[in-house]
Design an enzyme around this catalytic site. Structure first.
Site, PDB file in Angstrom:
ATOM      1  N   SER A  37      -5.410   2.286 -19.562  1.00 54.67           N
ATOM      2  CA  SER A  37      -5.318   0.966 -18.934  1.00 54.67           C
ATOM      3  C   SER A  37      -6.042   0.883 -17.593  1.00 54.67           C
ATOM      4  O   SER A  37      -6.341  -0.221 -17.124  1.00 54.67           O
ATOM      5  CB  SER A  37      -3.849   0.574 -18.738  1.00 54.67           C
ATOM      6  OG  SER A  37      -3.165   1.547 -17.966  1.00 54.67           O
ATOM      7  N   ASP A 342       1.984  -4.269 -11.085  1.00 53.69           N
ATOM      8  CA  ASP A 342       3.088  -4.489 -12.025  1.00 53.69           C
ATOM      9  C   ASP A 342       4.004  -3.275 -12.199  1.00 53.69           C
ATOM     10  O   ASP A 342       4.796  -3.239 -13.123  1.00 53.69           O
ATOM     11  CB  ASP A 342       2.532  -4.908 -13.385  1.00 53.69           C
ATOM     12  CG  ASP A 342       1.596  -3.850 -13.981  1.00 53.69           C
ATOM     13  OD1 ASP A 342       1.449  -2.771 -13.374  1.00 53.69           O
ATOM     14  OD2 ASP A 342       1.011  -4.106 -15.051  1.00 53.69           O
ATOM     15  N   HIS A 345       0.085  -0.414 -12.666  1.00 55.19           N
ATOM     16  CA  HIS A 345      -1.336  -0.649 -12.425  1.00 55.19           C
ATOM     17  C   HIS A 345      -1.569  -1.231 -11.034  1.00 55.19           C
ATOM     18  O   HIS A 345      -0.689  -1.859 -10.455  1.00 55.19           O
ATOM     19  CB  HIS A 345      -1.886  -1.595 -13.492  1.00 55.19           C
ATOM     20  CG  HIS A 345      -1.522  -1.188 -14.884  1.00 55.19           C
ATOM     21  ND1 HIS A 345      -0.471  -1.757 -15.591  1.00 55.19           N
ATOM     22  CD2 HIS A 345      -2.043  -0.231 -15.693  1.00 55.19           C
ATOM     23  CE1 HIS A 345      -0.370  -1.181 -16.778  1.00 55.19           C
ATOM     24  NE2 HIS A 345      -1.304  -0.247 -16.868  1.00 55.19           N
TER      25      HIS A 345
END
Length: 380
Positions: A37, A342, A345
């Site tokens: 990610s 979040d 990240h």
């Protein structure tokens, strides 16, 4: 973005024409990216139908873009610096995506080791490498068949001249802490890196010659890990980060660096660059106020309030009933004040900072600060 962002965090990158050394050449025609990610531009959303809700994407794209962020990722800023377009995900087939200047094989939640049956992402590093090999094969198959596809696919020589970037390994460690002891996790690092080396060799055998490898950031400083493993203050360091997670990151990085040195010697006709992301991110968290941030660990898009503003039961943008009350996870007023978006990240502002530090060349081996191809203007 708020005016503060333009005065505190925004930097402008200009490529300047100077001679390059043999080991560092930023005139890459394309970028092929592999990872999780940290550099996924939409792979998980496209590949498994993962839902990303607003306010994800609000800062730059003005809507969810497939990135787990309020805006752009480190890879996006690096593409800007290289004067290349943002990478389209390999798994995204809608909208006739162009892969002429590269392709993003990264998928959020991916690991270096083969995915387990209950993994969020089945697209482990080995699968991503195999996808690249198929991608290359299809490109070479399509090229002789006419010019119709030329604007969508790279030229044949791009596969040797292109830059291959890697940012993966974080999930191998982070996920392991839920089911393994610290000693078991440390003992697994050689196996993790053997899998990574095997993938690099396959890419080398396919003609890849320019490798750009990021190490793993300080996992212990992510709110998700602090909330789960840092409830006992004795397990936290002076910055409030989980000690064992950061120790595991350091040990993985130490062995990854040794592997990169091995690859530099083994592949004498290749360029292998190791980038110390851990030091850049650790410096940001330790000296956040110096760089214009106000919250190094507390989450921007979260719920629960200080000190973490994070609840593992609900993610950014979701609405759920928690303890009998309907809760909607919304973003903070100014994401440029936060390092963490979040709980897992980074914000666009933090990614912007990390990219600016990468581009100084000081955190790379071999370093390229002395033949700096970028003029950075940091506006503080």
């Amino acid at each position: 973005m708020a005016s503060k962002a333009s005065t505190v965090h925004i930097f402008t990158l200009f490529l300047i024409c100077i001679p390059f050394s043999n080991s560092i050449d930023f005139n890459y025609p394309a970028v092929f990216n592999f990872g999780d990610s940290n550099s996924d531009t939409g792979g998980l959303v496209a590949g498994v139908g993962e839902s990303l809700l607003p306010p994800n994407g609000q800062t730059y794209f003005k809507k969810p873009s497939g990135r787990f962020c309020d805006g752009r990722l480190i890879i996006d800023f690096l593409m800007d610096a290289l004067e290349l377009p943002y990478l389209n995900p390999y798994l995204d087939s809608i909208g006739a995506p162009s892969f002429k200047r590269g392709c993003d094989f990264a998928v959020a939640a991916s690991t270096i080791l083969p995915a387990t049956a209950n993994a969020i992402s089945p697209f482990s590093f080995g699968v991503q490498v195999d996808q690249f090999i198929r991608f290359k094969s299809r490109v070479l198959d399509l090229q002789p068949k006419g010019r119709k596809s030329d604007k969508y696919i790279p030229a044949a020589d791009v596969f040797q001249k292109g830059l291959y970037t890697f940012d993966i390994g974080q999930n191998d460690l982070a996920g392991a802490f839920y089911s393994k002891t610290y000693d078991q996790i440390i003992a697994s690092i050689p196996t993790i890196l053997a899998e990574f080396e095997a993938g690099i060799k396959k890419l080398y055998d396919e003609g890849a010659r320019n490798f750009w490898i990021h190490n793993t950031g300080p996992l212990g400083c992510l709110a998700q890990n602090i909330a789960k493993f840092g409830t006992d203050p004795s397990k936290l360091d002076e910055l409030g980060c989980v000690i064992t997670h950061n120790q595991a990151s350091k040990l993985l990085n130490l062995q990854l660096y040794a592997l990169c040195k091995k690859l530099q010697g083994q592949y004498s006709d290749a360029n292998v660059t190791h980038v110390d992301i851990f030091s850049i991110k650790s410096n940001l968290i330790a000296n956040y106020s110096k760089f214009g941030f106000e919250q190094p660990i507390m989450v921007c898009c979260g719920t629960g309030g200080p000190p973490l503003n994070y609840d593992s039961r609900i993610t950014c943008g979701q609405t759920k009933v928690l303890n009998g009350t309907s809760v909607t996870v919304k973003a903070c007023n100014d994401s440029t004040e936060y390092v963490n978006w979040d709980g897992i990240h980074y914000t666009e502002a933090a990614n912007h900072f990390v990219a600016s530090q990468i581009l100084t060349g000081k955190y790379s081996d071999p370093p390229f600060a002395d033949q700096m191809p970028f003029l950075l203007k940091l506006k503080f």
